[in-house]
Design a protein around this motif. Structure first.
Motif, PDB file in Angstrom:
ATOM      1  N   SER A  44       0.636  -1.276   0.049  1.00  0.00           N
ATOM      2  CA  SER A  44       0.037   0.061  -0.224  1.00  0.00           C
ATOM      3  C   SER A  44       0.988   1.391  -0.034  1.00  0.00           C
ATOM      4  CB  SER A  44      -0.945  -0.072   1.237  1.00  0.00           C
ATOM      5  OG  SER A  44      -1.775  -1.108   1.271  1.00  0.00           O
ATOM      6  N   LEU A  45       2.004   1.260   0.751  1.00  0.00           N
ATOM      7  CA  LEU A  45       2.819   2.512   0.908  1.00  0.00           C
ATOM      8  C   LEU A  45       3.582   2.543  -0.373  1.00  0.00           C
ATOM      9  CD1 LEU A  45       3.805   4.656   2.809  1.00  0.00           C
ATOM     10  CD2 LEU A  45       5.797   3.236   3.279  1.00  0.00           C
ATOM     11  N   SER A  46       4.284   1.709  -0.869  1.00  0.00           N
ATOM     12  CA  SER A  46       4.724   1.789  -2.278  1.00  0.00           C
ATOM     13  C   SER A  46       3.497   2.302  -3.644  1.00  0.00           C
ATOM     14  CB  SER A  46       5.032   0.308  -2.812  1.00  0.00           C
ATOM     15  OG  SER A  46       6.319   0.004  -2.089  1.00  0.00           O
ATOM     16  N   LEU A  47       2.475   1.817  -3.595  1.00  0.00           N
ATOM     17  CA  LEU A  47       1.098   2.272  -4.239  1.00  0.00           C
ATOM     18  C   LEU A  47       1.182   3.592  -4.400  1.00  0.00           C
ATOM     19  CD1 LEU A  47      -0.668   1.183  -6.692  1.00  0.00           C
ATOM     20  CD2 LEU A  47      -2.188   0.916  -4.866  1.00  0.00           C
TER      21      LEU A  47
ATOM     22  N   VAL B 128       3.153   5.993  -3.066  1.00  0.00           N
ATOM     23  CA  VAL B 128       4.430   6.871  -3.063  1.00  0.00           C
ATOM     24  C   VAL B 128       4.693   6.797  -4.994  1.00  0.00           C
ATOM     25  CG1 VAL B 128       6.782   7.305  -3.001  1.00  0.00           C
ATOM     26  CG2 VAL B 128       5.167   6.722  -1.090  1.00  0.00           C
ATOM     27  N   TRP B 129       4.680   5.528  -5.507  1.00  0.00           N
ATOM     28  CA  TRP B 129       4.917   5.524  -6.821  1.00  0.00           C
ATOM     29  C   TRP B 129       3.821   5.738  -7.752  1.00  0.00           C
ATOM     30  CZ3 TRP B 129       9.918   5.120  -7.979  1.00  0.00           C
ATOM     31  CH2 TRP B 129      10.932   4.565  -7.264  1.00  0.00           C
TER      32      TRP B 129
ATOM     33  N   PRO C 134      -0.747  15.519  -6.412  1.00  0.00           N
ATOM     34  CA  PRO C 134      -0.494  15.681  -5.049  1.00  0.00           C
ATOM     35  C   PRO C 134      -1.627  15.355  -4.296  1.00  0.00           C
ATOM     36  CG  PRO C 134       0.344  17.585  -6.203  1.00  0.00           C
ATOM     37  CD  PRO C 134      -0.377  16.856  -7.197  1.00  0.00           C
ATOM     38  N   GLU C 135      -2.824  15.666  -4.625  1.00  0.00           N
ATOM     39  CA  GLU C 135      -4.229  15.392  -4.041  1.00  0.00           C
ATOM     40  C   GLU C 135      -4.357  13.833  -3.531  1.00  0.00           C
ATOM     41  OE1 GLU C 135      -4.053  19.419  -5.737  1.00  0.00           O
ATOM     42  OE2 GLU C 135      -3.948  17.362  -6.463  1.00  0.00           O
ATOM     43  N   GLU C 136      -4.208  13.147  -4.904  1.00  0.00           N
ATOM     44  CA  GLU C 136      -4.159  11.708  -4.800  1.00  0.00           C
ATOM     45  C   GLU C 136      -3.377  11.137  -3.717  1.00  0.00           C
ATOM     46  OE1 GLU C 136      -4.427   7.850  -7.718  1.00  0.00           O
ATOM     47  OE2 GLU C 136      -3.876  10.045  -8.627  1.00  0.00           O
ATOM     48  N   PHE C 137      -1.993  11.533  -3.737  1.00  0.00           N
ATOM     49  CA  PHE C 137      -1.008  11.213  -2.972  1.00  0.00           C
ATOM     50  C   PHE C 137      -1.381  11.264  -1.381  1.00  0.00           C
ATOM     51  CE2 PHE C 137       2.690  12.528  -0.053  1.00  0.00           C
ATOM     52  CZ  PHE C 137       3.197  11.444   0.122  1.00  0.00           C
ATOM     53  N   GLU C 138      -1.872  12.697  -1.300  1.00  0.00           N
ATOM     54  CA  GLU C 138      -2.214  12.923   0.269  1.00  0.00           C
ATOM     55  C   GLU C 138      -3.320  12.132   0.685  1.00  0.00           C
ATOM     56  OE1 GLU C 138      -2.637  17.213   0.165  1.00  0.00           O
ATOM     57  OE2 GLU C 138      -0.568  17.587  -0.441  1.00  0.00           O
ATOM     58  N   GLU C 139      -4.366  11.838   0.046  1.00  0.00           N
ATOM     59  CA  GLU C 139      -5.584  11.154   0.358  1.00  0.00           C
ATOM     60  C   GLU C 139      -5.009   9.815   0.774  1.00  0.00           C
ATOM     61  OE1 GLU C 139      -9.522   9.460  -1.635  1.00  0.00           O
ATOM     62  OE2 GLU C 139      -8.513  10.959  -2.580  1.00  0.00           O
ATOM     63  N   ARG C 140      -4.223   9.352  -0.255  1.00  0.00           N
ATOM     64  CA  ARG C 140      -3.846   7.789   0.060  1.00  0.00           C
ATOM     65  C   ARG C 140      -2.946   7.556   1.182  1.00  0.00           C
ATOM     66  NH1 ARG C 140      -1.915   5.396  -5.981  1.00  0.00           N
ATOM     67  NH2 ARG C 140      -3.976   5.162  -6.823  1.00  0.00           N
ATOM     68  N   TRP C 141      -2.048   8.433   1.580  1.00  0.00           N
ATOM     69  CA  TRP C 141      -1.028   8.587   2.647  1.00  0.00           C
ATOM     70  C   TRP C 141      -1.896   8.867   3.978  1.00  0.00           C
ATOM     71  CZ3 TRP C 141       4.269   8.467   3.108  1.00  0.00           C
ATOM     72  CH2 TRP C 141       4.711   8.530   4.149  1.00  0.00           C
ATOM     73  N   ALA C 142      -2.966   9.820   3.963  1.00  0.00           N
ATOM     74  CA  ALA C 142      -3.730   9.784   5.148  1.00  0.00           C
ATOM     75  C   ALA C 142      -4.369   8.471   5.479  1.00  0.00           C
ATOM     76  CB  ALA C 142      -4.765  10.965   5.257  1.00  0.00           C
ATOM     77  N   ARG C 143      -4.948   7.903   4.449  1.00  0.00           N
ATOM     78  CA  ARG C 143      -5.855   6.667   4.733  1.00  0.00           C
ATOM     79  C   ARG C 143      -4.769   5.483   5.159  1.00  0.00           C
ATOM     80  NH1 ARG C 143      -8.041   6.546   0.358  1.00  0.00           N
ATOM     81  NH2 ARG C 143      -6.604   5.286  -0.929  1.00  0.00           N
TER      82      ARG C 143
ATOM     83  N   HIS D 179       3.095   9.206  14.103  1.00  0.00           N
ATOM     84  CA  HIS D 179       4.727   8.781  14.179  1.00  0.00           C
ATOM     85  C   HIS D 179       5.571   9.815  13.711  1.00  0.00           C
ATOM     86  CE1 HIS D 179       8.146   6.319  13.054  1.00  0.00           C
ATOM     87  NE2 HIS D 179       7.510   5.166  13.834  1.00  0.00           N
ATOM     88  N   GLU D 180       6.608  10.143  14.524  1.00  0.00           N
ATOM     89  CA  GLU D 180       7.379  11.317  14.234  1.00  0.00           C
ATOM     90  C   GLU D 180       7.947  11.205  12.972  1.00  0.00           C
ATOM     91  OE1 GLU D 180      11.549  13.333  16.234  1.00  0.00           O
ATOM     92  OE2 GLU D 180      10.534  11.534  17.244  1.00  0.00           O
ATOM     93  N   TRP D 181       8.645   9.979  12.499  1.00  0.00           N
ATOM     94  CA  TRP D 181       9.324  10.037  11.278  1.00  0.00           C
ATOM     95  C   TRP D 181       8.474   9.906  10.039  1.00  0.00           C
ATOM     96  CZ3 TRP D 181       9.390   6.406   6.975  1.00  0.00           C
ATOM     97  CH2 TRP D 181      10.723   6.695   6.127  1.00  0.00           C
ATOM     98  N   PHE D 182       7.168   9.468  10.166  1.00  0.00           N
ATOM     99  CA  PHE D 182       6.474   9.451   8.697  1.00  0.00           C
ATOM    100  C   PHE D 182       5.976  10.869   8.818  1.00  0.00           C
ATOM    101  CE2 PHE D 182       6.188   4.894   9.473  1.00  0.00           C
ATOM    102  CZ  PHE D 182       6.220   4.554   8.183  1.00  0.00           C
ATOM    103  N   VAL D 183       5.738  11.538   9.958  1.00  0.00           N
ATOM    104  CA  VAL D 183       5.264  12.921  10.020  1.00  0.00           C
ATOM    105  C   VAL D 183       6.394  13.651   9.177  1.00  0.00           C
ATOM    106  CG1 VAL D 183       4.639  14.932  11.315  1.00  0.00           C
ATOM    107  CG2 VAL D 183       3.540  12.590  12.060  1.00  0.00           C
TER     108      VAL D 183
END
Length: 799
Positions: free
Chosen positions: A438-441, A443-444, A449-458, A468-472
């Motif tokens: 899921s993380l690779s999908l 990012v890659w 940008p909107e699609e990335f931010e939506e997937r990342w938040a999910r 999480h400090e590092w992911f933030v």
């Protein structure tokens, strides 16, 4: 090798009286009951020169020429070995030789035939001429007794290597004396040995029989020129010559020979490196280099780029990858290559440097020097910084790039960031394949940008990583590493990681000339061959004539996908603008806008903008407009077959020629190559016939004698051999000293994590930690130690 063995009663050696060598030998034979097969004279050989020196014992004698014997209480084996030998090889008293070297070679040949090593013994000189000389069996004498009252020296924690005892008091030897006719005669020959002789299958291992010959040296030097190690060179010799016995030396001998070269240049290699760069500049003015030394004259930084690298930047310098995670030499300097992508979709090198540290000042100097070196003008006369430069997350590097590359976009390497994910998450997520997928999908594959931010938040909510400090932190800098934020930059999709620079270390450490040869071969293949066409479309044929084969392969895949999968869902016209909705096999509808007057189309997938290849949707739209050839705007100059044929000049007007002036005479080099190939072919042709091989051998030897008559053979010293290999003399005066050993972030070959080490290696380390015995208090003796109540020594005493 068969030997006659005569067993006698063992006796101790107590022969330290002042007597001649011959008398000592006779007394020893009488004591042991051994009868010599060679008559010996009972008189001593007088020495009149008081400066006679025993090289092996460092003893200065007076008038008598004697061999001092030490008093030993160790038992003597009491055995005499008289070897069977060919009488033509056997020395004899009265034999004469032209010089000492001839006598030495004769005795070594005899020793090799019999099976014992030879050691050079003492000599006496008068007026610069050697009047007496001895050669011994190498097992002559005894090792010097160690003084037990002296304390052992400290070796800083290093393990002391204990040498095996090789000397056993063997008496076999020959003695030479200079005659009035300036020749050397054998005055004494002792044939018997007090030890077993070496069997024929091991005689090639005898030290005096081993020698690093000319063929071995040439092979070693050629392998090191190609950055191939000594062990591989030795294995190659073994295969080529048939066996290890035919090589003439051992692997250790070869390593020692090369080690002497390293020792010779150890204190002057920095000076020699800079001198070599200077000679390259004299041979080709387009070669550029610069370096920095500190107040103590030590080399700190050095950068270099030849004409090919600078021309590469003029053509492909819009995308640059820079990496500094490598340490390449014994001084732990950091290797930092500048790389990019050429028209064959392969790595291309722009320049390289060695840095002593990773501070801001070091990177600032390097980037300024890089731009000075790359101050080249293309045919349009433009001077440009790279559009995109990609690096890792090094803070010093980031600051230096912001100060020097004012118009470039700085992008962080996705691979360096994503490979840290297993280290930052817990053990459950580390092994969760769905999480990593899921993380690779996200990012890659996110296109906006909107699609990335939506997937990342999910993902963050689903796996509990929202705080999480590092992911933030990675989300805060998302615009510097996520591809969705670079889609408006031309060709940004070609270079997304520093893997190009990392692989540059691999081929740079091997052989750059080999890489350049592969590039010439790729150019030749693209220009002189035609790829296989899979359709009857004129657009495909047109693309095969313009693109390099590697780029055409990607274009052909898009063209086939356009034929097989693309369909129009809707089509609208607005004047010259035609708007089409195209569906493909990815179940995603793309919006294509085609200008009918210019025939330029844009697609919402943005493949052409990010990768420079027309996408399947644009190809489908052009086909619908009955366009059989690719419009010129879809054939980028950097992907054309003939792109690198354009001339490039430096600001000083120097033409960047890809082939520098070679110091080797090309005519002579061609003769060498043709002769070597012809001899090799004759050897292959004649090797299965003894008669043919004998004819070939005799002919080669006859040619050798003829050439020796024309050009006398010159025996090079070891230093001259090394200088011939290096291509330059070893400097007598050193002004640039090697750098100091500075630990840095790039000290190891590559920073390794769990993914590199593997789970099994980590388990082994944990197992080792568990097996370490920690001191603890014993419940029986109440003492702290490495035992417990079961193994307590007091418990054993009480029982």
């Amino acid at each position: 090798m068969e030997c006659n063995l005569k067993t006698r009663n063992a006796t101790s050696l107590d022969l330290h009286g002042a007597m001649s060598d011959t008398e000592s030998i006779l007394q020893m034979e009488a004591t042991l009951g051994v009868v010599s097969t060679t008559p010996q004279k009972s008189q001593s050989v007088p020495f009149n020169d008081s400066s006679f020196t025993l090289e092996s014992e460092n003893i200065t004698l007076g008038m008598a020429y004697t061999t001092p014997q030490k008093s030993w209480s160790a038992p003597f084996c009491g055995s005499s070995y008289t070897p069977e030998r060919d009488d033509s090889l056997k020395p004899a008293v009265g034999m004469t030789f032209e010089d000492i070297d001839s006598a030495k070679e004769f005795y070594k040949t005899y020793a090799a035939h019999v099976g014992f090593p030879v050691r050079v013994g003492q000599h006496k000189a008068k007026n610069g001429l050697v009047t007496n000389k001895r050669f011994y069996c190498s097992r002559e004498g005894f090792r010097k007794a160690k003084d037990e009252t002296q304390s052992e020296p400290e070796f800083n924690g290093k393990r002391k290597c204990e040498r095996k005892i090789t000397r056993c008091g063997c008496l076999a030897m020959i003695a030479l004396k200079r005659t009035k006719k300036s020749k050397y005669i054998i005055t004494t020959f002792v044939e018997e040995h007090t030890h077993a002789l070496v069997s024929p299958d091991k005689q090639h291992l005898i030290r005096s029989n081993r020698e690093v010959g000319e063929k071995v040296k040439i092979t070693l030097f050629n392998f090191h020129r190609a950055s191939i190690g000594t062990s591989d060179a030795y294995r190659f010799l073994r295969v080529g010559l048939g066996s290890f016995e035919n090589v003439g030396c051992t692997l250790k001998d070869l390593q020692n020979y090369h080690g002497k070269l390293r020792c010779l240049i150890k204190s002057s290699d920095a000076q020699m490196f800079v001198d070599q760069l200077s000679r390259k500049t004299l041979a080709n003015p387009a070669f550029y280099f610069d370096y920095v030394i500190d107040e103590k004259g030590r080399l700190v930084h050095v950068f270099w780029a030849d004409a090919t690298y600078r021309k590469n930047y003029a053509h492909f310098g819009d995308l640059v990858s820079f990496d500094s995670t490598y340490s390449t030499n014994e001084y732990n300097m950091i290797f930092t290559p500048f790389t990019g992508i050429k028209h064959h979709k392969a790595n291309v090198l722009f320049g390289a440097a060695l840095l002593s540290n990773e501070k801001i000042d070091s990177y600032t100097w390097l980037f300024k020097t890089f731009l000075n070196a790359m101050g080249v003008f293309s045919s349009e006369g433009t001077l440009h910084e790279p559009a995109v430069i990609i690096t890792d997350e090094d803070a010093s590097m980031k600051i230096a790039i912001q100060n020097i590359f004012l118009t470039s976009v700085h992008r962080l390497c996705m691979w360096h960031i994503l490979r840290k994910v297993p280290e930052k998450v817990g053990p459950d997520l580390k092994e969760d394949d769905d999480f990593h997928a899921s993380l690779s999908l996200c990012v890659w594959s996110s296109e906006t940008p909107e699609e990335f931010e939506e997937r990342w938040a999910r993902i963050m909510i689903q796996y509990g990583l929202k705080y999480h400090e590092w992911f933030v932190g990675r989300f805060d800098i998302r615009s510097s590493w996520v591809p969705a934020y670079f889609r408006d930059i031309p060709l940004s999709g070609l270079l997304r990681t520093t893997s190009r620079s990392e692989s540059a270390n691999s081929y740079f450490s091997c052989f750059i000339g080999f890489k350049h040869a592969l590039e010439l071969e790729a150019d030749n293949v693209s220009l002189d061959t035609t790829p296989v066409l899979k359709t009857s479309w004129g657009m495909e044929k047109h693309g095969s004539e313009l693109f390099t084969h590697e780029v055409f392969g990607e274009f052909q895949q898009e063209l086939l996908a356009a034929r097989e999968y693309c369909v129009f869902e809707s089509m609208q016209k607005d004047g010259d603008l035609q708007i089409m909705r195209v569906a493909d096999n990815f179940k995603k509808v793309r919006l294509v806008q085609l200008n009918r007057s210019t025939m330029f189309a844009s697609c919402s997938c943005m493949l052409f903008g990010t990768h420079g290849i027309p996408c399947r949707h644009i190809i489908h739209a052009l086909r619908s407009a009955k366009i059989d050839q690719l419009p010129t705007m879809y054939v980028l100059k950097r992907f054309r077959k003939d792109f690198k044929r354009e001339s490039v000049l430096t600001p000083e007007g120097i033409l960047l020629e890809e082939r520098a002036n070679s110091p080797v005479n090309p005519v002579l080099q061609k003769l060498i190559s043709e002769t070597s190939n012809r001899i090799e072919s004759l050897f292959v042709q004649a090797k299965n016939s003894p008669d043919a091989m004998q004819i070939l051998r005799d002919g080669v030897f006859a040619l050798g004698d003829k050439i020796s008559g024309m050009i006398p053979a010159k025996e090079l010293s070891r230093i001259e051999e090394f200088e011939d290999f290096l291509g330059c003399p070893v400097p007598m005066q050193v002004e640039i000293h090697p750098p100091t050993d500075i630990r840095s972030k790039g000290r190891i070959k590559r920073i390794k994590g769990h993914a590199d080490k593997g789970p099994q290696q980590n388990k082994n380390k944990q197992k080792k930690k568990k097996n370490v015995v920690q001191p603890r208090r014993c419940s029986t003796c109440k003492k702290v130690g490495l035992h417990d109540r079961r193994t307590c020594p007091e418990k054993a005493n009480n029982q």
